[in-house]
Design a protein around this motif. Structure first.
Motif, PDB file in Angstrom:
ATOM      1  N   ILE A 276     -43.216  -5.901  15.629  1.00 32.05           N
ATOM      2  CA  ILE A 276     -44.357  -6.573  15.790  1.00 32.05           C
ATOM      3  C   ILE A 276     -46.144  -5.550  16.105  1.00 32.05           C
ATOM      4  O   ILE A 276     -46.680  -6.474  15.198  1.00 32.05           O
ATOM      5  N   ASN A 277     -45.806  -4.474  15.956  1.00 29.00           N
ATOM      6  CA  ASN A 277     -46.432  -3.277  16.420  1.00 29.00           C
ATOM      7  C   ASN A 277     -47.471  -2.941  15.036  1.00 29.00           C
ATOM      8  O   ASN A 277     -48.291  -2.830  15.073  1.00 29.00           O
ATOM      9  N   MET A 278     -46.383  -2.525  13.755  1.00 30.35           N
ATOM     10  CA  MET A 278     -47.128  -2.356  12.713  1.00 30.35           C
ATOM     11  C   MET A 278     -48.143  -3.082  11.679  1.00 30.35           C
ATOM     12  O   MET A 278     -49.047  -2.726  11.182  1.00 30.35           O
ATOM     13  N   PRO A 279     -48.040  -4.422  11.498  1.00 30.23           N
ATOM     14  CA  PRO A 279     -49.022  -5.570  10.958  1.00 30.23           C
ATOM     15  C   PRO A 279     -50.395  -5.304  11.637  1.00 30.23           C
ATOM     16  O   PRO A 279     -51.903  -5.480  11.303  1.00 30.23           O
ATOM     17  N   ILE A 280     -50.000  -4.974  13.236  1.00 32.45           N
ATOM     18  CA  ILE A 280     -50.846  -5.749  14.467  1.00 32.45           C
ATOM     19  C   ILE A 280     -52.844  -3.859  14.177  1.00 32.45           C
ATOM     20  O   ILE A 280     -52.981  -4.677  13.859  1.00 32.45           O
ATOM     21  N   VAL A 281     -51.945  -2.906  13.350  1.00 28.27           N
ATOM     22  CA  VAL A 281     -53.234  -1.999  12.795  1.00 28.27           C
ATOM     23  C   VAL A 281     -53.765  -2.556  12.026  1.00 28.27           C
ATOM     24  O   VAL A 281     -54.555  -1.374  11.978  1.00 28.27           O
ATOM     25  N   PHE A 353     -34.080 -12.747  17.781  1.00 26.88           N
ATOM     26  CA  PHE A 353     -34.239 -13.945  17.849  1.00 26.88           C
ATOM     27  C   PHE A 353     -35.346 -13.419  19.294  1.00 26.88           C
ATOM     28  O   PHE A 353     -36.569 -14.420  19.547  1.00 26.88           O
ATOM     29  N   LEU A 354     -35.209 -12.606  19.206  1.00 23.43           N
ATOM     30  CA  LEU A 354     -37.274 -12.063  20.414  1.00 23.43           C
ATOM     31  C   LEU A 354     -37.753 -11.537  19.246  1.00 23.43           C
ATOM     32  O   LEU A 354     -38.725 -11.794  19.257  1.00 23.43           O
ATOM     33  N   LEU A 355     -37.389 -11.480  18.023  1.00 22.02           N
ATOM     34  CA  LEU A 355     -38.303 -11.254  17.142  1.00 22.02           C
ATOM     35  C   LEU A 355     -39.383 -12.536  16.893  1.00 22.02           C
ATOM     36  O   LEU A 355     -40.572 -12.933  17.080  1.00 22.02           O
TER      37      LEU A 355
END
Length: 519
Positions: A276-281, A353-355
């Motif tokens: 989740i965090n990688m594209p947010i950067v 599922f969580l992703l």
């Protein structure tokens, strides 16, 4: 310094921060290969407490010192800088030492609170890093106060690279002795990497400050704690919520009858959070750039410029985040299969599922970062903190009620609730300040429609059995369809195109083709 030099420095620091975050995400993915779900769960249990202590003791140091040092230099009182650094070093040494001692002293208490008594060794392994980070923050503040961002950026990259290499080596080497020893080894690598970062900054400082050190010492009016406390308080909300989570979620899962509670917590905060965090950067880079632009427009009371700059920022963040959100939700199984093949089938299914459940956080966090940056540029920090606090309280309430009933999925949903609540409240406050923007709403509608069409285009990937080829199909087809839709709907204006990677070249190409009238 010239404004161009300042802008270049800000860009350099942003690029280094983004690269460090991407490497950090890759590091957690690599650790999952070594540890599996249970080991990454132990690893993740330690960091919320560590991050909370850093937020209390040292995270605000660079910004606090840089502001005061730059003010003294602007007043032609460079001789006062040495006194500021001396006071700051004394504070950092004291606060860092206390933080390290507290971590060791409370290691068994924290491990017991998290229902994993043997995890105490992990707290001890990372404890030295607290004092190293605090002392490094002083030197970062000195360099930033002199307008030099290079040492901070370089040390950040070296720190992550050292942690990456040593962490994986220690983990592999100690794995035969047991998973807890391997996790402790990876956390020792964190302490070593922070020490190396401190050493680099200290040597760099001695070389750079040799002329300043010899100046006659001047008194300073700098009141450290009155400047440090508000900045430190502003960075406490997210670490506090994460810390409460680290103690609460595992216990709530166990109360609900979950036998592998640590593994499930590790999956959500490790593999899922990393993806989740990688594209947010990518969106963060735009958010970093908007603060000085909005502050400048605010200083000139240029409301039109503020609306234009903020609208463009929100639009660009949404444009970048939309395909990652939809792709993550639709292709979760394939992404997990490619990135985490060593997880057993049950853990892979849970991760996917969580992703898919939390993929929307890519969009929400990107937009939240942008709105928060805009409001800070407008000088409205307090409402931002209050709104994030409301979202954090809602997250904790949802977990208390639903985690024992719904399991780890409730914790995932609570994170969506946190970011959605904070974004809606901050967005409403932004609209109240600058007014509604019908043009922005129209552009967002075009981006959303482009994303929906892209989603339909990548659905056939579900029939491709090989995960790698399925992702290749989705990325290639999705990128082409999404870009084509944005262009056909004219969702991107010429100036906005130039903000994107390779945007200048693409804008020139589209101008030559007649898409844009002129550059």
């Amino acid at each position: 310094m010239k404004s161009r030099t300042i802008a270049q420095g800000a860009i350099l620091l942003a690029v280094c921060s983004i690269a460090a975050k991407l490497l950090g995400g890759a590091y957690r993915i690599a650790l999952t290969y070594v540890f599996g779900a249970e080991g990454i769960g132990y690893y993740q249990l330690v960091f919320p407490f560590f991050a909370l202590l850093l937020a209390i003791t040292s995270n605000a140091l660079p910004l606090t010192l840089s502001r005061q040092i730059s003010a003294e230099i602007a007043s032609d009182r460079q001789g006062a800088v040495g006194r500021i650094i001396k006071k700051a070093l004394l504070y950092a040494a004291f606060a860092g030492a206390i933080g390290s001692i507290v971590t060791v002293a409370l290691s068994k208490t924290m491990a017991g609170a998290q229902s994993r008594a043997d995890v105490y060794i992990c707290y001890i392994s990372i404890a030295p890093a607290i004092i190293f980070v605090a002392l490094a923050g002083v030197f970062k503040g000195w360099f930033l106060g002199h307008g030099d961002t290079t040492p901070s950026g370089v040390s950040q990259i070296i720190e992550v690279v050292v942690k990456f290499g040593l962490g994986l080596y220690f983990a592999w080497a100690l794995m035969p002795r047991g998973i807890m020893q391997a996790v402790a080894g990876a956390l020792i690598a964190v302490s070593v990497s922070e020490f190396i970062s401190l050493a680099i900054l200290f040597i760099w400082y001695l070389i750079s400050a040799r002329n300043e050190i010899s100046l006659p010492k001047l008194p300073t009016q700098f009141k450290f704690f009155s400047a440090f406390a508000p900045i430190a308080a502003s960075g406490l909300i997210f670490p506090t919520v994460a810390f409460i989570d680290s103690v609460m979620v595992v216990n709530l899962l166990m109360r609900g009858g979950v036998s592998d509670a640590v593994s499930q917590y590790g999956i959500l905060t490790g593999p899922v959070a990393s993806v989740i965090n990688m594209p947010i950067v990518l969106a963060m880079s735009i958010s970093v750039a908007i603060v000085p632009a909005v502050a400048s427009a605010m200083a000139g009371y240029d409301v039109v410029s503020i609306k234009q700059k903020t609208a463009t920022t929100l639009k660009m963040c949404m444009m970048i985040a939309m395909p990652f959100f939809l792709g993550g939700a639709i292709m979760a199984r394939q992404v997990v299969g490619v990135l985490y093949p060593t997880l057993n089938e049950g853990h892979r299914d849970l991760t996917a599922f969580l992703l898919s459940l939390t993929a929307i956080n890519v969009l929400l966090l990107s937009l939240l970062e942008a709105v928060d940056a805009i409001l800070q540029g407008l000088g409205r920090l307090r409402p931002v903190l209050i709104n994030i606090g409301v979202g954090g309280a809602l997250k904790i309430l949802i977990e208390l009620i639903f985690v024992p009933k719904w399991g780890i999925a409730a914790s995932a949903i609570s994170s969506v609730a946190l970011y959605l609540t904070a974004f809606v409240l901050n967005g409403a406050y932004y609209n109240k300040l600058v007014g509604k923007n019908a043009k922005l709403f129209k552009s967002i509608s075009k981006i959303a429609l482009s994303g929906a069409i892209m989603s339909l285009a990548i659905l056939p990937s579900a029939f491709i059995r090989n995960d790698i080829w399925a992702l290749v199909y989705a990325v290639c087809v999705g990128a082409i369809v999404y870009t084509a839709c944005l262009l056909l709907m004219r969702a991107v204006e010429q100036k906005e195109m130039q903000m994107l990677p390779l945007g200048n070249r693409l804008a020139r190409l589209l101008t030559k083709s007649g898409y844009y009238k002129s550059l």
